[in-house]
Design an enzyme around this catalytic site. Sequence first.
Site, PDB file in Angstrom:
ATOM      1  N   THR A  88      -5.411  -0.360   7.622  1.00  0.00           N
ATOM      2  CA  THR A  88      -6.862  -0.809   7.973  1.00  0.00           C
ATOM      3  C   THR A  88      -6.962  -1.107   9.352  1.00  0.00           C
ATOM      4  OG1 THR A  88      -6.994  -2.413   6.259  1.00  0.00           O
ATOM      5  CG2 THR A  88      -8.622  -3.014   7.742  1.00  0.00           C
ATOM      6  N   VAL A 145       0.893  -1.187   0.246  1.00  0.00           N
ATOM      7  CA  VAL A 145      -0.114  -0.294  -0.407  1.00  0.00           C
ATOM      8  C   VAL A 145       1.172   1.291  -0.178  1.00  0.00           C
ATOM      9  CG1 VAL A 145      -1.653   1.183   1.474  1.00  0.00           C
ATOM     10  CG2 VAL A 145      -2.400  -0.616   1.504  1.00  0.00           C
ATOM     11  N   TYR A 184     -16.970 -16.877  -8.192  1.00  0.00           N
ATOM     12  CA  TYR A 184     -16.179 -17.891  -8.936  1.00  0.00           C
ATOM     13  C   TYR A 184     -15.495 -18.695  -7.492  1.00  0.00           C
ATOM     14  CZ  TYR A 184     -16.388 -14.877 -12.583  1.00  0.00           C
ATOM     15  OH  TYR A 184     -16.477 -13.656 -13.863  1.00  0.00           O
ATOM     16  N   CYS A 207      -5.672  -9.595   3.000  1.00  0.00           N
ATOM     17  CA  CYS A 207      -6.280  -8.459   3.765  1.00  0.00           C
ATOM     18  C   CYS A 207      -7.617  -9.809   4.570  1.00  0.00           C
ATOM     19  CB  CYS A 207      -7.117  -7.863   2.622  1.00  0.00           C
ATOM     20  SG  CYS A 207      -5.363  -6.213   2.966  1.00  0.00           S
ATOM     21  N   GLU A 214      -4.613  -5.955  -4.919  1.00  0.00           N
ATOM     22  CA  GLU A 214      -2.563  -6.250  -5.293  1.00  0.00           C
ATOM     23  C   GLU A 214      -2.823  -7.034  -6.856  1.00  0.00           C
ATOM     24  OE1 GLU A 214      -0.389  -8.427  -3.005  1.00  0.00           O
ATOM     25  OE2 GLU A 214      -1.230  -7.207  -1.143  1.00  0.00           O
TER      26      GLU A 214
HETATM   27  P1  NAD Z   1       3.052  -4.875   3.779  1.00  0.00           P
HETATM   28  O1  NAD Z   1       3.559  -5.620   4.806  1.00  0.00           O
HETATM   29  O2  NAD Z   1       3.376  -5.027   2.735  1.00  0.00           O
HETATM   30  O3  NAD Z   1       3.538  -3.602   4.222  1.00  0.00           O
HETATM   31  C1  NAD Z   1       3.845  -2.671   5.463  1.00  0.00           C
HETATM   32  C2  NAD Z   1       5.524  -2.173   6.112  1.00  0.00           C
HETATM   33  O4  NAD Z   1       5.249  -1.137   6.853  1.00  0.00           O
HETATM   34  C3  NAD Z   1       6.406  -2.927   5.723  1.00  0.00           C
HETATM   35  O5  NAD Z   1       7.522  -2.652   5.168  1.00  0.00           O
HETATM   36  C4  NAD Z   1       7.127  -2.883   7.519  1.00  0.00           C
HETATM   37  O6  NAD Z   1       8.168  -2.670   7.461  1.00  0.00           O
HETATM   38  C5  NAD Z   1       6.624  -1.211   7.523  1.00  0.00           C
HETATM   39  N1  NAD Z   1       6.556  -1.236   8.517  1.00  0.00           N
HETATM   40  C6  NAD Z   1       6.084  -1.594  10.110  1.00  0.00           C
HETATM   41  N2  NAD Z   1       6.321  -1.339  11.118  1.00  0.00           N
HETATM   42  C7  NAD Z   1       6.548   0.044  10.777  1.00  0.00           C
HETATM   43  C8  NAD Z   1       6.794   1.430  11.973  1.00  0.00           C
HETATM   44  N3  NAD Z   1       6.639   1.331  12.973  1.00  0.00           N
HETATM   45  N4  NAD Z   1       7.936   2.082  10.786  1.00  0.00           N
HETATM   46  C9  NAD Z   1       7.205   2.490   9.384  1.00  0.00           C
HETATM   47  N5  NAD Z   1       7.456   1.270   8.815  1.00  0.00           N
HETATM   48  C10 NAD Z   1       7.278  -0.101   9.475  1.00  0.00           C
HETATM   49  O7  NAD Z   1       1.512  -4.191   4.117  1.00  0.00           O
HETATM   50  P2  NAD Z   1       0.577  -3.645   3.179  1.00  0.00           P
HETATM   51  O8  NAD Z   1       0.208  -5.283   2.260  1.00  0.00           O
HETATM   52  O9  NAD Z   1       1.123  -2.452   2.426  1.00  0.00           O
HETATM   53  O10 NAD Z   1      -1.065  -2.950   4.323  1.00  0.00           O
HETATM   54  C11 NAD Z   1      -0.731  -2.261   5.151  1.00  0.00           C
HETATM   55  C12 NAD Z   1      -2.135  -1.317   5.866  1.00  0.00           C
HETATM   56  O11 NAD Z   1      -2.997  -1.428   4.851  1.00  0.00           O
HETATM   57  C13 NAD Z   1      -2.267  -2.974   6.003  1.00  0.00           C
HETATM   58  O12 NAD Z   1      -2.650  -2.352   7.577  1.00  0.00           O
HETATM   59  C14 NAD Z   1      -3.377  -3.568   5.082  1.00  0.00           C
HETATM   60  O13 NAD Z   1      -4.395  -4.390   5.503  1.00  0.00           O
HETATM   61  C15 NAD Z   1      -4.584  -2.306   4.428  1.00  0.00           C
HETATM   62  N6  NAD Z   1      -4.155  -2.971   2.583  1.00  0.00           N
HETATM   63  C16 NAD Z   1      -3.212  -3.677   2.186  1.00  0.00           C
HETATM   64  C17 NAD Z   1      -4.238  -4.099   0.859  1.00  0.00           C
HETATM   65  C18 NAD Z   1      -3.313  -4.820   0.380  1.00  0.00           C
HETATM   66  O14 NAD Z   1      -3.571  -4.856  -1.060  1.00  0.00           O
HETATM   67  N7  NAD Z   1      -2.234  -4.813   0.750  1.00  0.00           N
HETATM   68  C19 NAD Z   1      -5.309  -3.015   0.803  1.00  0.00           C
HETATM   69  C20 NAD Z   1      -5.731  -2.443   1.152  1.00  0.00           C
HETATM   70  C21 NAD Z   1      -5.002  -2.131   2.523  1.00  0.00           C
END
Ligand code: NAD
Length: 439
Positions: A121, A11, A252, A261, A153
């Site tokens: 989230t 994200v 599907y 997620c 994604e």
């Molecule tokens: P991710 O695991 O890919 O990335 C999270 C990042 O945060 C990592 O690089 C990690 O090193 C970093 N991090 C952890 N603690 C930290 C801190 N204290 N300071 C700075 N960086 C820190 O996660 P993601 O998939 O990008 O998801 C992030 C959020 O967005 C989650 O809450 C997820 O539910 C939400 N979200 C994800 C998606 C998706 O498709 N992946 C879509 C919508 C929302």
Amino acid sequence: MRITIAGTGYVGLVSGACLASTGNRVVGYDIDEGKIASLNAGRCPIYEPGLVELLSSNLKAGRLEFTADLSGALESPEVVFIAIGTPPGADGSADLSGVLGFCESLADRVSGPTILVIKSTVPVGTGDRIEALVKERSPHPIQVISNPEFLKEGTAVADFLRPDRVVIGSQDAQAAQILRELHLPFVRNQRPILVMSRRAAEMCKYAANACLAARISFINEIANLCDACGVDVDEVRRGMGTDTRIGFQFLYPGAGYGGSCFPKDIQALAQVARRAGIEPLVLEAVHRVNEAQKRLLFANIKRRFGESLRGMTCAVWGVTFKPETDDLRDAPALTLVDQLLEAGVTVRAHDPAGLENLRRHYGQRVACFEDAYRVLEGADFLTICTEWNEFRSPDFPHLCELLAQPIIFDGRNLYDLETVRRLGIEYHPIGRPAVNREP
Ligand code: NAD
């Protein structure tokens, strides 16, 4: 506008690159120094279509930079986005330690008025909690906004650049307006920017994910019913989806949903419900159906070959939780591979983008193949877990030559039954009658 994004995962990286592409100056901050070093060396740590190009053009233009230095990242941003992971805690609730820890550091460091935008989230009420926390620690006004992210994604860049809608949850009209202005370049196609209460915005994200997951579990339950009743679920699906009130999306049947997620968000929302004194009957059912569905491929394999699979070899096509990503988190393929390995089956796997993560997960226990056909050599059967495009029209005759026996277990219902029947392939889809199965 000067923006800092905390968390450079799926994200944070996509949001940062897209916000830089409209002219903002963006600093991406992460505690993972290896990831930051990679990004600064011009390497993208994840596979996401279009992201490499967007990162490199914005890095080159000087609008985007990455740092692991927290003080530097918080020197003078006007807006700080949080895109830090919120993984499931032991009881299924969202683990907010990363998000809250960052907010404390931010409150201790910012030197002027700041807008703090929560993109991660988080359960309803988290914004209130963060507002109280930063108010206590910082002498500067910090407006806390919820701006849940709906990107998917695999199409994350396109989703961010052209969202269905943007949700802004704010108690402060001025801060909401600044965020609205930041998003205007992305909604020139007249998609709405919905401004609402912060708590409603937080709930929106969970409710949307729960609704999509519920559709998947629903059609999976119908598929299993079809299987038991000798009905082809694909005919049923077409009969349902043509109803304009229902539609085809997320209808599907397959080997279950996965990813970072849906599984965790359904569980976290169920925990929110329990804490509010409400029994999450639907959410629990959605989760339980999915857990069972992830074990269905293995059950089908045992139904075909009998209880003892020891000594057999299985080729797996697709290990990521969906196509066009390298993300393996909670992927149904992992459940299958775990079960196969435990049963003494040799596993050979191919995936267009997920092999590096698969090697990290299983080490030498799974043989990884870059080539979709070499992985088949001598395998007793093929199992398909992810609907990558390249699996949709394979060279079937070649596939039959390479497999020890032409048997496919398809967790994504990719093939036309007539085609596989004609080719003499024994085919086991989900919720559809098996083809060429000897009685
Ligand atoms: P991710 O695991 O890919 O990335 C999270 C990042 O945060 C990592 O690089 C990690 O090193 C970093 N991090 C952890 N603690 C930290 C801190 N204290 N300071 C700075 N960086 C820190 O996660 P993601 O998939 O990008 O998801 C992030 C959020 O967005 C989650 O809450 C997820 O539910 C939400 N979200 C994800 C998606 C998706 O498709 N992946 C879509 C919508 C929302």
